[in-house]
Motif scaffolding. Structure first.
Motif, PDB file in Angstrom:
ATOM      1  N   UNK A 127       0.877  -1.165   0.000  1.00  0.00           N
ATOM      2  CA  UNK A 127       0.000   0.000   0.000  1.00  0.00           C
ATOM      3  C   UNK A 127       0.915   1.214   0.000  1.00  0.00           C
ATOM      4  N   UNK A 172       1.720   5.432  -0.345  1.00  0.00           N
ATOM      5  CA  UNK A 172       1.235   6.746   0.053  1.00  0.00           C
ATOM      6  C   UNK A 172       2.216   7.809  -0.422  1.00  0.00           C
ATOM      7  N   UNK A 192       3.236  11.494   1.169  1.00  0.00           N
ATOM      8  CA  UNK A 192       3.091  12.485   2.226  1.00  0.00           C
ATOM      9  C   UNK A 192       3.813  13.755   1.781  1.00  0.00           C
ATOM     10  N   UNK A 220      -0.724  13.569   4.881  1.00  0.00           N
ATOM     11  CA  UNK A 220      -1.025  12.706   3.761  1.00  0.00           C
ATOM     12  C   UNK A 220      -1.472  13.527   2.568  1.00  0.00           C
ATOM     13  N   UNK A 262      -3.198   8.395  -1.363  1.00  0.00           N
ATOM     14  CA  UNK A 262      -2.859   6.987  -1.183  1.00  0.00           C
ATOM     15  C   UNK A 262      -3.380   6.228  -2.394  1.00  0.00           C
ATOM     16  N   UNK A 287       3.399   0.939   3.110  1.00  0.00           N
ATOM     17  CA  UNK A 287       2.894   0.323   4.327  1.00  0.00           C
ATOM     18  C   UNK A 287       2.979  -1.189   4.193  1.00  0.00           C
TER      19      UNK A 287
END
Lengths: 112, 116
Positions: free
Chosen positions: A32, A34, A36, A46, A49, A90
């Motif tokens: 996963x 993302x 930021x 954030x 995503x 993640x």
């Protein structure tokens, strides 16, 4: 082991020009991803995503599993986009609170 | 909008001293994290915490480190005997859950620790 690589430490573009911040990852499972962003003197927040497939502030990012990439793109950069951008992955044990692995970040400067 | 808060914003300490960094996660969040960023380096995961116990920890999180949720709101990181190399920005984060769209981690502003 999981790893995130952002090859560009610094990136400068002119206002109105397209921008692409590169991110490649290494992870054996289903990642996963993302993005930021950290504006000057502000906290990490954030931006977007991959699971949401959303566009925030004109930015998009597509997960390319074949190339293990998650590049961040915006067609027309604005001066207020100047910030540090971090790509993060993640992963971790199933069912446990999952750590984020960060890239080293790209400092984007949008010139007037 | 609720935010993660951290205190103090800056801490200077002598090598060998104990420090406690404090965090107040977002109130309905269940998962808590500490990260650190040494100047000029990546943000690195230290530890995650759920249901009053450590969920995962990194190699950095050795016996000198401990975490605690002493009450319903605070989440603390203790460094027992600080070393020069512990100088870094320490970030606390929290997330609501683990399911997709719930696991976004929200970060605090950080505590800059300087060990002399």
């Amino acid at each position: 082991a999981q790893r995130v690589t952002q090859p560009e430490k610094l990136l400068s573009v002119f206002k109105g020009a397209p921008v692409e911040l590169k991110c490649n990852y290494s992870y054996s499972g289903s990642p996963e991803l993302f993005w930021y962003v950290q504006y000057s003197r502000q906290r990490l927040q954030l931006l977007l995503r991959h699971i949401s497939r959303e566009s925030i502030k004109g930015f998009t990012a597509d997960l390319n599993k074949g190339e293990t990439s998650f590049h961040l793109k915006k067609p027309f950069a604005q001066e207020e986009d100047s910030a540090m951008y971090y790509c993060a992955l993640s992963g971790g044990s199933s069912g446990s609170a999952r750590q984020l692995t960060f890239g080293s970040g790209t400092q984007l400067t949008v010139l007037p | 909008e609720p935010e993660v808060t951290q205190t103090p914003s800056h801490q200077v300490t002598q090598m060998g001293q104990e420090v406690i960094l404090r965090c107040v996660p977002i109130s309905n969040h269940l998962y808590f994290y500490w990260y650190r960023q040494i100047l000029g380096q990546k943000v690195e995961f230290l530890v995650s915490f759920y249901n009053n116990e450590i969920s995962e920890k990194s190699e950095i999180f050795d016996d000198q480190f401990s975490v605690e949720r002493p009450d319903g709101s605070n989440f603390t990181l203790k460094i027992r005997s600080t070393k020069l190399e512990d100088s870094a920005m320490y970030f606390c984060a929290s997330s609501r859950g683990l399911a997709p769209l719930q696991e976004t981690q929200y970060f605090g502003p950080g505590t800059r620790l300087l060990v002399l």
